[in-house]
Design a protein around this motif. Structure first.
Motif, PDB file in Angstrom:
ATOM      1  N   SER A  59     -21.289 -96.783  -3.133  1.00 39.06           N
ATOM      2  CA  SER A  59     -22.670 -96.993  -3.573  1.00 39.06           C
ATOM      3  C   SER A  59     -23.247 -98.322  -3.107  1.00 39.06           C
ATOM      4  N   ARG A  82     -31.046 -91.151   3.595  1.00 42.03           N
ATOM      5  CA  ARG A  82     -29.912 -91.689   2.829  1.00 42.03           C
ATOM      6  C   ARG A  82     -30.164 -91.416   1.352  1.00 42.03           C
ATOM      7  N   ARG A  91     -28.227 -92.168  -2.484  1.00 37.64           N
ATOM      8  CA  ARG A  91     -27.133 -92.763  -3.258  1.00 37.64           C
ATOM      9  C   ARG A  91     -27.000 -91.991  -4.563  1.00 37.64           C
ATOM     10  N   GLU A  92     -25.840 -91.355  -4.733  1.00 39.12           N
ATOM     11  CA  GLU A  92     -25.581 -90.535  -5.911  1.00 39.12           C
ATOM     12  C   GLU A  92     -24.270 -90.972  -6.546  1.00 39.12           C
ATOM     13  N   GLU A 125     -21.179 -92.902  -7.170  1.00 37.66           N
ATOM     14  CA  GLU A 125     -20.411 -93.774  -6.270  1.00 37.66           C
ATOM     15  C   GLU A 125     -20.450 -93.283  -4.825  1.00 37.66           C
ATOM     16  N   LEU A 138     -22.479 -91.947  -1.185  1.00 37.13           N
ATOM     17  CA  LEU A 138     -23.644 -92.159  -0.333  1.00 37.13           C
ATOM     18  C   LEU A 138     -23.727 -90.995   0.630  1.00 37.13           C
TER      19      LEU A 138
END
Length: 311
Positions: free
Chosen positions: A106, A168, A170-171, A173, A175
């Motif tokens: 992350s 991109r 971020r979800e 922990e 990427l």
């Protein structure tokens, strides 16, 4: 005296050409070939290159005499849209394998991702995924892996002409990256995902893959299996081609038009005066139909493949 039962007429075989299919997810390339044989009405169907079952997109099939063309098609470059998840490595380098390691991705900076993507662009020495179709002592690598064997594949030269990050996400922990890849034949996008994750120290694998181009053939040429089924259920009784033999060769190769005498020579396997260009050329007769493929060798345009019968 019993009357002889009427013989059932079989449909004539389809004309030769290419069928470009938008392969659905979950199907093997062989599944698509089997379905196409029924839909176009001939056993003479083959495919140029494979797609993993999880992948979707362009799969080029040859029908009837065009199966001879498959090995000569200019399919040396391909384009893919893919999704890479950073933060987990798997046994297969894609989402179908078991997770073997995880890490928090992350906090990875965009600049760090861009640096590693740049390092995976250009001429590379790539180790293929162990679940690839590459043969090891006569057996596919994935067959050996599934049988519990340890497989080590040697690196091979590939070329990645373009590796662009389109989005991109971020979800937790992880990427996720949506990417576009232009690459040479033999390049494994799964291996790019693996190597990108390894370079960033967090592991990575492929979660989605769609092939949008194979050589000169794109999704614009392709039809889905459902569209082909609907067409085969229509008045014609079978699915039509994407490109007939003339259009297929004219799309894939530079064109050369010759007179009747030279067309007859090539149909009989005789060489022609040189074409003057590099690589393979498609030769068309005065009737507008392709006669064959030639390549300049030792001052002559020599037959690579004769597609028109003599006479």
């Amino acid at each position: 005296m019993n009357a002889r039962a009427p013989q059932r007429r079989s449909n004539p075989p389809p004309p030769p050409g290419l069928l470009v299919v938008d392969k659905p997810g979950g199907w093997t390339s062989h599944d698509v070939v089997g379905k196409a044989r029924r839909l176009v009405g001939t056993r003479k169907v083959g495919h140029a290159g494979t797609l993993d079952p999880m992948a979707t997109g362009v799969l080029v099939l040859g029908v009837e005499r065009a199966t001879k063309l498959l090995g000569h098609l200019a399919l040396d470059t391909k384009t893919y849209l893919a999704t890479i998840r950073l933060g987990a490595a798997t046994t297969t380098d894609d989402a179908e394998g078991e997770v073997v390691s995880t890490a928090d991705a992350s906090a990875i900076a965009d600049d760090a991702v861009d640096t590693e993507v740049a390092a995976l662009t250009g001429d590379l020495s790539q180790v293929p995924s162990t679940v690839s179709a590459i043969k090891v002592d006569g057996r596919r690598a994935y067959e050996r892996v599934r049988a519990g064997e340890e497989v080590t594949l040697p690196a091979r030269p590939v070329h990645v002409g373009r590796f662009d990050v389109l989005a991109r996400r971020r979800e937790g922990e992880g990427l996720e990256l949506d990417v576009l890849v232009d690459c040479s034949s033999g390049t494994y996008v799964r291996a790019l995902a693996r190597d990108l994750g390894a370079g960033l120290g967090v592991g990575g694998h492929l979660t989605a893959l769609r092939r949008t181009r194979v050589g000169p053939f794109t999704l614009a040429h392709a039809r889905t299996v459902d569209e082909l089924v609907a067409e085969a259920d229509g008045e014609a009784g079978r699915a039509g081609l994407s490109l007939d033999l003339d259009a297929a060769t004219g799309t894939a190769f530079p064109r050369r038009d010759v007179d009747a005498a030279q067309a007859a020579d090539l149909a009989h396997g005789r060489p022609l005066p040189p074409s003057g260009g590099p690589g393979t050329t498609a030769v068309f007769g005065p009737d507008g139909h392709v006669v064959g493929l030639v390549a300049d060798t030792e001052g002559r345009a020599r037959p690579v493949l004769v597609l028109a019968p003599a006479g």
